[in-house]
Design a protein around this motif. Structure first.
Motif, PDB file in Angstrom:
ATOM      1  N   HIS A  40     -48.734 -80.079  27.017  1.00 44.91           N
ATOM      2  CA  HIS A  40     -49.111 -80.118  25.607  1.00 44.91           C
ATOM      3  C   HIS A  40     -48.998 -81.558  25.131  1.00 44.91           C
ATOM      4  O   HIS A  40     -47.963 -82.188  25.321  1.00 44.91           O
ATOM      5  N   MET A  41     -50.070 -82.068  24.559  1.00 42.58           N
ATOM      6  CA  MET A  41     -50.009 -83.394  23.945  1.00 42.58           C
ATOM      7  C   MET A  41     -50.631 -83.346  22.571  1.00 42.58           C
ATOM      8  O   MET A  41     -51.553 -82.581  22.313  1.00 42.58           O
ATOM      9  N   ARG A  42     -50.081 -84.113  21.682  1.00 40.87           N
ATOM     10  CA  ARG A  42     -50.663 -84.311  20.360  1.00 40.87           C
ATOM     11  C   ARG A  42     -51.508 -85.570  20.474  1.00 40.87           C
ATOM     12  O   ARG A  42     -51.027 -86.593  20.961  1.00 40.87           O
ATOM     13  N   ALA A  43     -52.780 -85.480  20.082  1.00 41.54           N
ATOM     14  CA  ALA A  43     -53.708 -86.579  20.324  1.00 41.54           C
ATOM     15  C   ALA A  43     -54.674 -86.751  19.157  1.00 41.54           C
ATOM     16  O   ALA A  43     -54.927 -85.824  18.397  1.00 41.54           O
ATOM     17  N   THR A  44     -55.212 -87.953  19.068  1.00 47.25           N
ATOM     18  CA  THR A  44     -56.184 -88.287  18.034  1.00 47.25           C
ATOM     19  C   THR A  44     -57.541 -88.522  18.674  1.00 47.25           C
ATOM     20  O   THR A  44     -57.635 -89.235  19.686  1.00 47.25           O
ATOM     21  N   LEU A  45     -58.576 -87.943  18.094  1.00 41.64           N
ATOM     22  CA  LEU A  45     -59.940 -88.158  18.563  1.00 41.64           C
ATOM     23  C   LEU A  45     -60.333 -89.602  18.285  1.00 41.64           C
ATOM     24  O   LEU A  45     -60.300 -90.044  17.139  1.00 41.64           O
ATOM     25  N   VAL A  46     -60.672 -90.353  19.339  1.00 43.73           N
ATOM     26  CA  VAL A  46     -61.023 -91.760  19.165  1.00 43.73           C
ATOM     27  C   VAL A  46     -62.497 -92.037  19.421  1.00 43.73           C
ATOM     28  O   VAL A  46     -63.028 -93.044  18.956  1.00 43.73           O
TER      29      VAL A  46
END
Length: 120
Positions: A67-73
């Protein structure tokens, strides 16, 4: 020839993933992954906000998940690129092992460990 600017090793990894944001989940397929982010196939129909983090779930087995928390880049017709904002210790351990096993480098463990401990 262009110089490789990536600091983190990316490896191809064929597995299913789920992108979750705002209570909605979208199935996807992993294109490649690194300790710093993940590249996913673009889901058929999706609505993701770049100004809000998403949760990425990778199911490795019945008992093992990443599980990772990520930002759409970046987003495109075929792929979505996410920057990893946070990841728990158990998930980073699994991810590190995936990267080591998929590298064609006899010194993979040392290289991936250096990527983990070098300040950004």
């Amino acid at each position: 020839m262009t110089e490789e600017r990536r600091r983190y090793t990316r490896v191809d990894f064929d597995a299913e993933a789920a992108i979750s944001q705002g209570g909605v989940s979208y199935p996807s397929q992993i294109v490649d992954v690194s300790l710093n982010g993940i590249l996913l196939d673009t889901p058929d129909h999706y609505e993701l906000r770049a100004d809000s983090p998403a949760d990425i779930f990778i199911r490795l087995s019945d008992e093992t998940n990443i599980h990772m928390r990520a930002t759409l880049v970046h987003s495109g017709t075929h792929v979505l690129g996410f920057h990893c904002d946070s990841i728990d210790m158990e998930s980073i351990t699994h991810l590190r092992r995936i990267i080591e096993l998929n590298m064609d480098d006899p010194h993979a463990s040392e290289r991936v460990l250096a990527e983990l401990i070098t300040p950004r």
